[in-house]
Write a protein that holds these residues in place. Structure first.
Motif, PDB file in Angstrom:
ATOM      1  N   GLY A   8       0.838  -1.230   0.060  1.00 10.90           N
ATOM      2  CA  GLY A   8      -0.097   0.064   0.170  1.00 10.90           C
ATOM      3  C   GLY A   8       0.954   1.304  -0.109  1.00 10.90           C
ATOM      4  O   GLY A   8       0.131   2.173   0.020  1.00 10.90           O
ATOM      5  N   VAL A   9       2.365   1.084  -0.021  1.00 11.34           N
ATOM      6  CA  VAL A   9       2.985   2.301   0.023  1.00 11.34           C
ATOM      7  C   VAL A   9       3.205   3.195  -1.418  1.00 11.34           C
ATOM      8  O   VAL A   9       3.010   2.181  -2.404  1.00 11.34           O
ATOM      9  N   THR A  10       3.399   4.070  -1.515  1.00 10.30           N
ATOM     10  CA  THR A  10       3.834   4.984  -2.832  1.00 10.30           C
ATOM     11  C   THR A  10       5.017   4.887  -3.290  1.00 10.30           C
ATOM     12  O   THR A  10       5.898   5.497  -2.369  1.00 10.30           O
ATOM     13  N   VAL A  11       5.498   4.426  -4.334  1.00  5.81           N
ATOM     14  CA  VAL A  11       6.934   4.513  -4.595  1.00  5.81           C
ATOM     15  C   VAL A  11       7.064   4.692  -6.093  1.00  5.81           C
ATOM     16  O   VAL A  11       6.391   4.111  -6.946  1.00  5.81           O
ATOM     17  N   PRO A  12       8.067   5.612  -6.465  1.00  6.44           N
ATOM     18  CA  PRO A  12       8.098   5.961  -8.054  1.00  6.44           C
ATOM     19  C   PRO A  12       8.502   4.472  -8.597  1.00  6.44           C
ATOM     20  O   PRO A  12       9.592   3.865  -8.225  1.00  6.44           O
ATOM     21  N   ARG A  13       8.004   4.218  -9.879  1.00  5.93           N
ATOM     22  CA  ARG A  13       8.287   3.143 -10.552  1.00  5.93           C
ATOM     23  C   ARG A  13       8.910   3.413 -11.995  1.00  5.93           C
ATOM     24  O   ARG A  13       8.836   4.582 -12.507  1.00  5.93           O
ATOM     25  N   GLY A  14       9.746   2.372 -12.372  1.00  3.96           N
ATOM     26  CA  GLY A  14      10.513   2.325 -13.735  1.00  3.96           C
ATOM     27  C   GLY A  14       9.420   1.945 -14.703  1.00  3.96           C
ATOM     28  O   GLY A  14       8.489   1.214 -14.343  1.00  3.96           O
ATOM     29  N   ASP A  15      10.027   1.916 -15.979  1.00  4.93           N
ATOM     30  CA  ASP A  15       9.341   1.484 -17.012  1.00  4.93           C
ATOM     31  C   ASP A  15       9.587   0.104 -17.564  1.00  4.93           C
ATOM     32  O   ASP A  15       9.026  -0.657 -18.569  1.00  4.93           O
ATOM     33  N   SER A  27      22.615  -0.672   0.212  1.00  9.42           N
ATOM     34  CA  SER A  27      21.491  -0.826   1.104  1.00  9.42           C
ATOM     35  C   SER A  27      20.270  -0.058   0.480  1.00  9.42           C
ATOM     36  O   SER A  27      20.136   0.441  -0.544  1.00  9.42           O
ATOM     37  N   LEU A  28      19.097  -0.342   1.130  1.00  8.29           N
ATOM     38  CA  LEU A  28      17.828   0.222   0.549  1.00  8.29           C
ATOM     39  C   LEU A  28      18.005   1.850   0.541  1.00  8.29           C
ATOM     40  O   LEU A  28      17.271   2.323  -0.278  1.00  8.29           O
ATOM     41  N   THR A  29      18.645   2.271   1.503  1.00  9.19           N
ATOM     42  CA  THR A  29      18.850   3.944   1.479  1.00  9.19           C
ATOM     43  C   THR A  29      19.294   4.123   0.294  1.00  9.19           C
ATOM     44  O   THR A  29      19.276   5.164  -0.395  1.00  9.19           O
ATOM     45  N   ASP A  30      20.486   3.604  -0.177  1.00 12.28           N
ATOM     46  CA  ASP A  30      21.371   3.945  -1.452  1.00 12.28           C
ATOM     47  C   ASP A  30      20.248   3.774  -2.535  1.00 12.28           C
ATOM     48  O   ASP A  30      20.290   4.651  -3.544  1.00 12.28           O
ATOM     49  N   PHE A  31      19.374   2.620  -2.639  1.00 13.12           N
ATOM     50  CA  PHE A  31      18.748   2.397  -3.816  1.00 13.12           C
ATOM     51  C   PHE A  31      17.658   3.590  -3.781  1.00 13.12           C
ATOM     52  O   PHE A  31      17.305   4.279  -4.766  1.00 13.12           O
ATOM     53  N   ALA A  32      17.073   3.981  -2.575  1.00 12.07           N
ATOM     54  CA  ALA A  32      16.005   4.960  -2.586  1.00 12.07           C
ATOM     55  C   ALA A  32      16.493   6.475  -2.913  1.00 12.07           C
ATOM     56  O   ALA A  32      15.790   7.121  -3.571  1.00 12.07           O
ATOM     57  N   ASP A  33      17.832   6.645  -2.672  1.00 12.30           N
ATOM     58  CA  ASP A  33      18.363   7.793  -3.020  1.00 12.30           C
ATOM     59  C   ASP A  33      18.380   8.093  -4.664  1.00 12.30           C
ATOM     60  O   ASP A  33      18.019   9.087  -5.175  1.00 12.30           O
ATOM     61  N   LYS A  34      18.587   6.726  -5.253  1.00 13.46           N
ATOM     62  CA  LYS A  34      18.736   6.796  -6.836  1.00 13.46           C
ATOM     63  C   LYS A  34      17.386   7.302  -7.518  1.00 13.46           C
ATOM     64  O   LYS A  34      17.369   7.876  -8.489  1.00 13.46           O
ATOM     65  N   ASN A  38      11.155   7.064  -0.530  1.00  9.97           N
ATOM     66  CA  ASN A  38      11.587   6.819   1.046  1.00  9.97           C
ATOM     67  C   ASN A  38      12.009   5.504   1.239  1.00  9.97           C
ATOM     68  O   ASN A  38      11.391   4.400   0.825  1.00  9.97           O
ATOM     69  N   PRO A  39      13.104   5.414   1.835  1.00  8.42           N
ATOM     70  CA  PRO A  39      13.810   3.963   2.257  1.00  8.42           C
ATOM     71  C   PRO A  39      12.684   3.399   2.998  1.00  8.42           C
ATOM     72  O   PRO A  39      12.506   1.982   2.884  1.00  8.42           O
ATOM     73  N   ALA A  40      11.675   3.878   3.971  1.00  9.12           N
ATOM     74  CA  ALA A  40      11.001   3.064   4.777  1.00  9.12           C
ATOM     75  C   ALA A  40      10.122   2.348   3.753  1.00  9.12           C
ATOM     76  O   ALA A  40       9.517   1.126   3.980  1.00  9.12           O
ATOM     77  N   SER A  41       9.664   3.180   2.694  1.00 13.99           N
ATOM     78  CA  SER A  41       8.656   2.396   1.774  1.00 13.99           C
ATOM     79  C   SER A  41       9.066   1.204   1.119  1.00 13.99           C
ATOM     80  O   SER A  41       8.513   0.164   0.980  1.00 13.99           O
ATOM     81  N   LEU A  42      10.567   1.126   0.828  1.00 15.91           N
ATOM     82  CA  LEU A  42      11.286   0.173   0.075  1.00 15.91           C
ATOM     83  C   LEU A  42      11.248  -1.205   0.976  1.00 15.91           C
ATOM     84  O   LEU A  42      11.084  -2.220   0.849  1.00 15.91           O
ATOM     85  N   VAL A  43      11.420  -0.732   2.446  1.00 14.11           N
ATOM     86  CA  VAL A  43      11.500  -1.736   3.413  1.00 14.11           C
ATOM     87  C   VAL A  43      10.181  -2.493   3.335  1.00 14.11           C
ATOM     88  O   VAL A  43       9.940  -3.746   3.441  1.00 14.11           O
ATOM     89  N   PHE A  47       9.337  -6.303   2.267  1.00  9.92           N
ATOM     90  CA  PHE A  47       8.658  -7.233   3.294  1.00  9.92           C
ATOM     91  C   PHE A  47       7.605  -8.069   2.795  1.00  9.92           C
ATOM     92  O   PHE A  47       7.171  -9.223   2.929  1.00  9.92           O
ATOM     93  N   HIS A  48       6.726  -7.450   1.985  1.00  5.08           N
ATOM     94  CA  HIS A  48       5.671  -8.022   1.434  1.00  5.08           C
ATOM     95  C   HIS A  48       6.165  -8.930  -0.026  1.00  5.08           C
ATOM     96  O   HIS A  48       5.219  -9.644  -0.317  1.00  5.08           O
TER      97      HIS A  48
END
Length: 615
Positions: A8-15, A27-34, A38-43, A47-48
């Motif tokens: 249910g979180v909102t994350v920018p998607r690629g094509d 880490s997920l933080t590094d991926f989130a920066d790219k 939000n790193p918490a959203s990627l966590v 998880f899901h």
């Protein structure tokens, strides 16, 4: 566009074709920066998807692939070489650009030759003959333990020519060291014993050389021995695309005897002819040095010492250098004869003193503009290596496996701490030990590794983690052996690598829960049944095979089918006397406890569970 992802979180998607480049151990933080997420959203997303990780935890490539596929990104994990190139680029150091700019300043340099081949085929003896010194005498079991580098001079067409030789071990555990030797070399000398032929490590060494696209000169050694057959070697090697010049090919085969010093000069001439014909061996000596660390060790008096091979430029005393994750100022340079060297030119191997830590075998080294830059490059390399190691050691934990992970106490673990006298040896030992596989019930973990003597810190870590310390060609410092004894830490010392591998494998097998197999003891046929109000039914039997023992396990067979199992021979009598065992051909009375469903002509089969020796 941003769209709801799993959880249910909102994350920018690629094509689906959007490329994201990440370093090893990101880490997920590094991926989130790219991707500006939000790193918490990627966590939550991870998880899901059935994976659990924190935002700052180093993750492996497979985990990022799962996440990238879900979010429409193509994850590219940067190779170690690209990673290092990008790191050096941040300090305005462009090694590839330097090479192009060097074109007009190039001068001839000596060829770098790696001696490769099967264990005990005479590589070190051949180098010994070339150098006219005794290398073998100081090596345990006659097996080379390190890469050593040496430079010799010979006359070729009335010109004094230098050749640099690199010696690699032949034992199968040293694959990484042979591969590294092939990468830094210009020419490979493949040593094959004339009386032994092509062997597994011969083929492996050949593959390394061919993969590195290195010209090969074949030295057929031990031609003076009885049973030597050089022509057989030539025929065998044609199968591996090494065709001798005599057969119309382009590979030079030289027959030598290292022990008798026969035709050594012919081998050197073959090396120089191959170098002149097939290679453009030039480098710019008038710039800061670049090269590779061939070996590193911790010397008691000198501190960290690295054997380096200068590939371009010149290395001077006082230069600020970075080698792997170590840095420092060159305090002294020593050649293979123990003499001081002021300047090391291209293709010159020297021992360098002055580093802060021991570099790994195969690490690149370079001269930095100043001490501060050298330290910053080394620190960033160390952080990258640490993250990559964390990602590699992390086990993926899925939600389904989480309860199993909590029950990991059921898995026996053997913790090891490795110490050796050289970085290459420690790496080879670690690789060999991690390849030992005795099943899923037992796990091998190497919790620390290092170069130098066994210290009190190593022993304290072993106490805390219940580990065994393995010393390869090193001993414990001062009173540390007594301290380890007091603390109950097991110290093991080895000088030959396969002894360490064999003993660790034996220890792992000892940790396995014993496996049992059934061993039949005997069978008895029921002839008559005696009923007792006190003991239940007693079977009057005759022993048909083997022997019947009291308290052994039993099963009852009727007409070839089993009707009861897991029984125990609770009472055993010969006439009115108690018996511990009754042999074949004798009659006896058998009581099976509370089991009374027996009939005449039933067969009582007895057996025991014996521990099975592991292969």
């Amino acid at each position: 566009m941003a769209a709801p992802a799993p959880g249910g979180v909102t994350v920018p998607r690629g094509d689906g074709t959007t490329i994201v480049r990440l370093r090893r151990g990101s880490s997920l933080t590094d991926f989130a920066d790219k991707i500006n997420a939000n790193p918490a959203s990627l966590v939550t997303v991870l998880f899901h998807l059935g994976e659990m990780a924190t935002a700052t935890q180093s993750l492996n490539e497979e985990t990022f692939d799962v996440l990238g596929e879900e979010l429409g990104y193509v994850i590219q994990v940067v190779s170690p070489e690209d990673e290092d190139r990008e790191l050096l680029g941040t300090f305005s150091i462009d090694i590839e650009g330097e090479a192009e700019a060097d074109e007009e300043f190039l001068v001839a340099r000596p060829p770098v030759v790696t001696v490769m081949g099967h264990v005990d085929h005479g590589k070190t003896k051949l180098l010994d003959a070339i150098r006219q010194t005794d290398v073998v005498a100081g090596e345990a079991g006659g097996i080379t333990q390190h890469i050593g580098a040496y430079q010799i001079h010979t006359m070729h067409e009335d010109v004094d020519r230098a050749i640099t030789f690199i010696d690699t071990p032949g034992h199968e555990a040293f694959t990484a060291m042979r591969a590294r030797g092939a990468k830094v070399t210009d020419i490979a000398v493949l040593v094959v014993a004339a009386d032994d032929g092509v062997m597994p490590q011969t083929i492996e060494a050949l593959n390394h050389a061919q993969a590195a696209d290195v010209p090969i000169v074949v030295a057929i050694n031990k031609v003076d021995k009885e049973g030597a057959n050089p022509d057989k070697i030539r025929q065998q090697l044609t199968e591996y695309n090494l065709v001798a010049e005599e057969y119309g090919g382009d590979t030079m085969f030289v027959e030598v005897s290292a022990k008798q010093r026969l035709n050594i000069d012919g081998l050197l001439q073959a090396v120089l002819l191959t170098a002149d014909a097939a290679l453009d061996l030039r480098a710019n000596p008038d710039k800061d040095a670049r090269g590779v660390a061939i070996e590193g060790n911790l010397d008691r008096g000198r501190g960290p010492v690295a054997t380096v091979l200068v590939q371009s430029g010149s290395l001077h005393i006082g230069d600020s250098i970075v080698a792997g994750t170590g840095h420092g100022r060159v305090r002294a340079m020593i050649d293979e004869h123990g003499e001081s060297v002021e300047v090391a030119t291209p293709s010159r191997p020297v021992m360098v003193l002055g580093l802060t830590s021991v570099p790994g075998a195969g690490d690149t080294f370079l001269v930095a503009p100043d001490d501060r830059t050298a330290r910053q490059i080394a620190e960033k390399r160390e952080a990258i290596e640490r993250n990559a190691a964390l990602a590699k050691s992390r086990k993926r934990i899925s939600l389904e496996d989480f309860t199993k992970a909590l029950e990991q106490g059921k898995v026996e673990t053997l913790n090891l701490i490795l110490k050796g006298d050289g970085a290459g040896s420690v790496e080879a030992l670690e690789d060999a030990l991690l390849q030992i596989d005795v099943g899923e019930e037992v796990e091998l973990r190497i919790i620390d590794r290092g170069v130098g003597a066994i210290t009190k810190n190593n022993i304290n870590l072993a106490v805390a983690s219940n580990a065994i310390i393995i010393g390869f060609n090193v001993k414990s410092e001062g009173q540390n052996a007594e301290y380890a004894d007091r603390e109950g830490v097991d110290l093991r010392f080895y000088s030959v690598i396969y002894q360490a591998i064999e003993e660790v494998e034996a220890s792992l097998k000892g940790l396995l829960k014993p496996e049992y197999e059934e061993a039949e003891l005997g069978t008895a046929e029921i002839r008559e049944i005696f009923r007792s109000s006190r003991f239940g039914n007693i079977a009057g039997c005759i022993v048909r095979t083997g022997e019947i023992r009291r308290n052994s396990k039993a099963r009852v067979l009727r007409g070839g089918k089993m009707i009861a199992e897991g029984l125990t021979i609770e009472s055993l009598k010969r006439f009115k006397d108690d018996a511990t065992e009754v042999r074949e051909g004798y009659e006896c009375g058998i009581g099976l406890g509370s089991f009374n469903d027996i009939q005449n002509e039933d067969i009582i089969q007895t057996y025991e569970m014996r521990e099975k020796a592991r292969a």
